[in-house]
Motif scaffolding. Structure first.
Motif, PDB file in Angstrom:
ATOM      1  N   VAL A 147      -7.104  -6.004   2.019  1.00 61.40           N
ATOM      2  CA  VAL A 147      -5.881  -5.474   2.634  1.00 61.40           C
ATOM      3  C   VAL A 147      -5.993  -3.965   2.796  1.00 61.40           C
ATOM      4  N   GLY A 149      -3.813  -0.446   3.521  1.00 55.75           N
ATOM      5  CA  GLY A 149      -2.468   0.112   3.473  1.00 55.75           C
ATOM      6  C   GLY A 149      -2.255   1.092   4.617  1.00 55.75           C
ATOM      7  N   LYS A 152       3.967   3.027   7.918  1.00 59.65           N
ATOM      8  CA  LYS A 152       4.660   2.496   9.090  1.00 59.65           C
ATOM      9  C   LYS A 152       4.980   3.607  10.090  1.00 59.65           C
ATOM     10  N   LYS A 169      -2.253  -9.254  10.798  1.00 60.88           N
ATOM     11  CA  LYS A 169      -1.138  -8.714  10.026  1.00 60.88           C
ATOM     12  C   LYS A 169      -1.247  -9.056   8.542  1.00 60.88           C
ATOM     13  N   ASN A 171      -3.696  -8.820   6.786  1.00 63.54           N
ATOM     14  CA  ASN A 171      -4.596  -7.860   6.142  1.00 63.54           C
ATOM     15  C   ASN A 171      -4.033  -6.442   6.124  1.00 63.54           C
ATOM     16  N   ASN A 173      -0.846  -3.909   4.822  1.00 59.41           N
ATOM     17  CA  ASN A 173       0.339  -3.654   3.993  1.00 59.41           C
ATOM     18  C   ASN A 173       1.023  -2.404   4.542  1.00 59.41           C
ATOM     19  N   ARG A 175       3.801   0.481   4.667  1.00 56.11           N
ATOM     20  CA  ARG A 175       4.693   1.200   3.754  1.00 56.11           C
ATOM     21  C   ARG A 175       5.589   2.129   4.556  1.00 56.11           C
ATOM     22  N   ARG A 180       5.605   7.667   0.832  1.00 51.10           N
ATOM     23  CA  ARG A 180       4.739   6.521   1.096  1.00 51.10           C
ATOM     24  C   ARG A 180       3.257   6.879   1.033  1.00 51.10           C
ATOM     25  N   LEU A 184       0.721   4.851  -1.283  1.00 50.83           N
ATOM     26  CA  LEU A 184      -0.488   4.171  -0.817  1.00 50.83           C
ATOM     27  C   LEU A 184      -1.692   4.563  -1.668  1.00 50.83           C
ATOM     28  N   MET A 187      -1.440   2.752  -4.924  1.00 53.36           N
ATOM     29  CA  MET A 187      -1.766   1.336  -4.728  1.00 53.36           C
ATOM     30  C   MET A 187      -3.273   1.136  -4.626  1.00 53.36           C
ATOM     31  N   ARG A 192      -4.169  -2.503  -5.773  1.00 56.34           N
ATOM     32  CA  ARG A 192      -3.176  -3.390  -5.163  1.00 56.34           C
ATOM     33  C   ARG A 192      -3.432  -3.534  -3.665  1.00 56.34           C
ATOM     34  N   ILE A 193      -4.136  -2.569  -3.111  1.00 55.94           N
ATOM     35  CA  ILE A 193      -4.672  -2.653  -1.759  1.00 55.94           C
ATOM     36  C   ILE A 193      -6.136  -2.250  -1.840  1.00 55.94           C
TER      37      ILE A 193
END
Length: 296
Positions: A147, A149, A152, A169, A171, A173, A175, A180, A184, A187, A192-193
């Motif tokens: 994934v 990150g 957005k 999508k 794959n 994440n 934010r 943010r 990221l 994460m 987490r990513i």
């Protein structure tokens, strides 16, 4: 005599009020809440903040109203309002339809793909002879469980935006909201990513800050790789609504920028955030690009 002084005081106060009222108001949006306190501060913080502060100090006859907003809201206001601007904006053909852009206010070394070593390594088959990732799309075809990150609404330029749009999508994440970018990075560190895309200067700043705040004992083992065919550098610009107010403001911005390009402080606002080993190559890039702009 007191009457005369009172009349003069009222007279000059009226003039002062009139001068203030003549200032054009600009709604200056930022997607970083810290900018509201960092703008016009004397602290040295980042390329983006330091170069903007050099510019802001030279802006006269405009009342700048700094305000935080999410990127989607910024995108909306830049299309619909009369006098809205935002800094450190990447110019794209789509954005140029509704916005007017300044000359570059800063330059960043090209974006890179970041990952934790031995966790999300890039397959050797996707690394070309220039030690670059040959394709983001192919990376996720081979690593379907990984994934990336993405902030957005953030643009990485036309080439990378197109590549990202082709990644499934599942794959990605996304934010949103304040903080943010830091989120990221956290994460990524916590696995987490698996990947993020960012500028070397921004990653260095976030990692150094986390270590300073004792959020990490030492810098994590983060690796990066350049992405083939992506720009070796990206310009940040001021973008305003395409209105008479916005266009006049950009004209003034460009006048200031042409002066700043020859100011040593402008280069220093970049230099202090570049690793020493990267400085020789960066200096050549900086001189080439800004000398070209200055002579146009």
């Amino acid at each position: 005599m007191k009457v005369v002084l009172l009349v003069l005081l009222v007279f000059y106060s009226s003039i002062a009020i009139a001068v203030i009222e003549e200032k054009t108001h600009i709604l200056w949006l930022t997607d970083d809440k810290d900018d509201e306190k960092n703008y016009l501060a004397d602290n040295q913080l980042s390329i983006g903040t330091d170069t903007i502060n050099l510019l802001i100090k030279e802006i006269k006859n405009y009342q700048l109203n700094f305000q935080f907003a999410t990127i989607p809201r910024i995108n909306l206001l830049l299309k619909s309002s009369n006098s809205t601007c935002v800094a450190n904006r990447v110019k794209t053909k789509e954005r140029a339809l509704n916005n007017i852009f300044s000359l570059p206010i800063n330059i960043y070394p090209g974006l890179r793909l970041y990952y934790i070593d031995e966790y999300s390594t890039v397959p050797q088959s996707l690394i070309n002879q220039d030690a670059e990732l040959s394709s983001l799309v192919e990376l996720f075809e081979k690593r379907q469980d990984k994934v990336i990150g993405i902030s957005k609404g953030r643009s990485f330029g036309m080439y990378l935006d197109k590549q990202i749009s082709q990644i499934p999508k599942a794959n990605i994440n996304l934010r949103a909201g304040g903080g943010r970018y830091e989120a990221l990075m956290q994460m990524l560190i916590k696995k987490r990513i698996d990947y993020i895309i960012d500028f070397p200067t921004e990653v260095k700043e976030q990692v150094d800050l986390a270590v300073l705040n004792d959020e990490m004992l030492s810098s994590p083992d983060i690796n990066s790789i350049a992405i083939a065919n992506s720009p070796e550098f990206i310009f940040g610009r001021i973008a305003c609504t395409k209105t008479a107010v916005g266009e006049a403001f950009i004209v003034r911005i460009n006048e200031i920028l042409r002066t700043l390009y020859n100011d040593p402080a402008f280069y220093q606002a970049h230099e202090r955030y570049i690793n020493k080993n990267d400085l020789p190559a960066f200096k050549i890039l900086f001189d080439q690009q800004f000398q070209k702009l200055f002579t146009e």
